[in-house]
Scaffold this motif. Sequence first.
Motif, short mmCIF file in Angstrom:
data_model
loop_
_atom_site.label_atom_id
_atom_site.label_comp_id
_atom_site.label_asym_id
_atom_site.label_seq_id
_atom_site.Cartn_x
_atom_site.Cartn_y
_atom_site.Cartn_z
N ARG A 64 -1.81 -5.16 -0.06
CA ARG A 64 -2.76 -5.21 -1.16
C ARG A 64 -1.95 -5.27 -2.45
NH1 ARG A 64 -6.12 -0.13 -3.03
NH2 ARG A 64 -4.27 0.10 -4.30
N HIS A 65 -1.98 -6.44 -3.10
CA HIS A 65 -1.22 -6.63 -4.35
C HIS A 65 -2.01 -6.18 -5.56
CE1 HIS A 65 2.33 -8.67 -2.80
NE2 HIS A 65 1.53 -9.31 -1.96
N PHE A 66 -3.32 -6.27 -5.46
CA PHE A 66 -4.17 -5.90 -6.59
C PHE A 66 -5.43 -5.25 -6.05
CE2 PHE A 66 -7.46 -6.62 -9.76
CZ PHE A 66 -6.82 -6.21 -10.92
N PRO A 67 -5.92 -4.18 -6.60
CA PRO A 67 -5.39 -3.44 -7.74
C PRO A 67 -4.16 -2.63 -7.36
CG PRO A 67 -7.32 -2.32 -6.90
CD PRO A 67 -7.17 -3.59 -6.11
N GLU A 68 -3.37 -2.35 -8.35
CA GLU A 68 -2.19 -1.52 -8.13
C GLU A 68 -2.61 -0.08 -7.91
OE1 GLU A 68 0.74 -2.13 -11.13
OE2 GLU A 68 1.07 -4.19 -10.51
N PRO A 69 -1.86 0.72 -7.19
CA PRO A 69 -0.55 0.45 -6.65
C PRO A 69 -0.64 -0.42 -5.39
CG PRO A 69 -1.21 2.64 -5.99
CD PRO A 69 -2.29 2.10 -6.89
N MET A 70 0.44 -1.15 -5.13
CA MET A 70 0.51 -1.99 -3.95
C MET A 70 0.47 -1.09 -2.71
SD MET A 70 3.39 -4.79 -2.92
CE MET A 70 4.67 -3.61 -2.64
N ARG A 71 -0.22 -1.56 -1.69
CA ARG A 71 -0.30 -0.82 -0.42
C ARG A 71 -0.01 -1.75 0.73
NH1 ARG A 71 -4.30 4.11 -0.67
NH2 ARG A 71 -4.07 4.59 -2.85
N ARG A 72 0.58 -1.20 1.80
CA ARG A 72 0.93 -1.96 3.00
C ARG A 72 0.32 -1.32 4.23
NH1 ARG A 72 6.10 -4.92 2.66
NH2 ARG A 72 6.63 -4.97 0.46
N ILE A 73 -0.18 -2.17 5.10
CA ILE A 73 -0.71 -1.72 6.39
C ILE A 73 -0.09 -2.62 7.44
CG2 ILE A 73 -2.76 -1.35 7.79
CD1 ILE A 73 -4.30 -1.16 5.09
N ILE A 74 0.61 -2.02 8.39
CA ILE A 74 1.28 -2.78 9.44
C ILE A 74 0.46 -2.68 10.72
CG2 ILE A 74 3.38 -2.96 10.84
CD1 ILE A 74 4.87 -1.68 8.46
#
Length: 94
Positions: A64-74
């Motif tokens: 997720r690039h926007f909205p910040e903060p960026m988040r990652r799900i693997i």
Amino acid sequence: MKKYLLCLYIIGDNPLSKRALSNLQEICSEPLFDATYEVKVIDLLKHPQLAEDEKILATPVLIRHFPEPMRRIIGDLSNTSEVLVGLDLTPCNP
């Protein structure tokens, strides 16, 4: 209404990539959430430099690039509740 920029990074057209894309489409189509989504699917076989640029070590990964903060799900995004928490999505008020 919140707007989200989501990038799903995959490697090729394999069952895991297909499952992650299908699960993401299902999550984004939920009518319970007051949000709009721009979803980009990036095949790292076609764009290998992006793996280094985004510091991707495992796929599939949703960023997720926007909205910040960026988040990652693997992973294949099959655990909907974890994805919703990871994206910080909450049901809209009726």
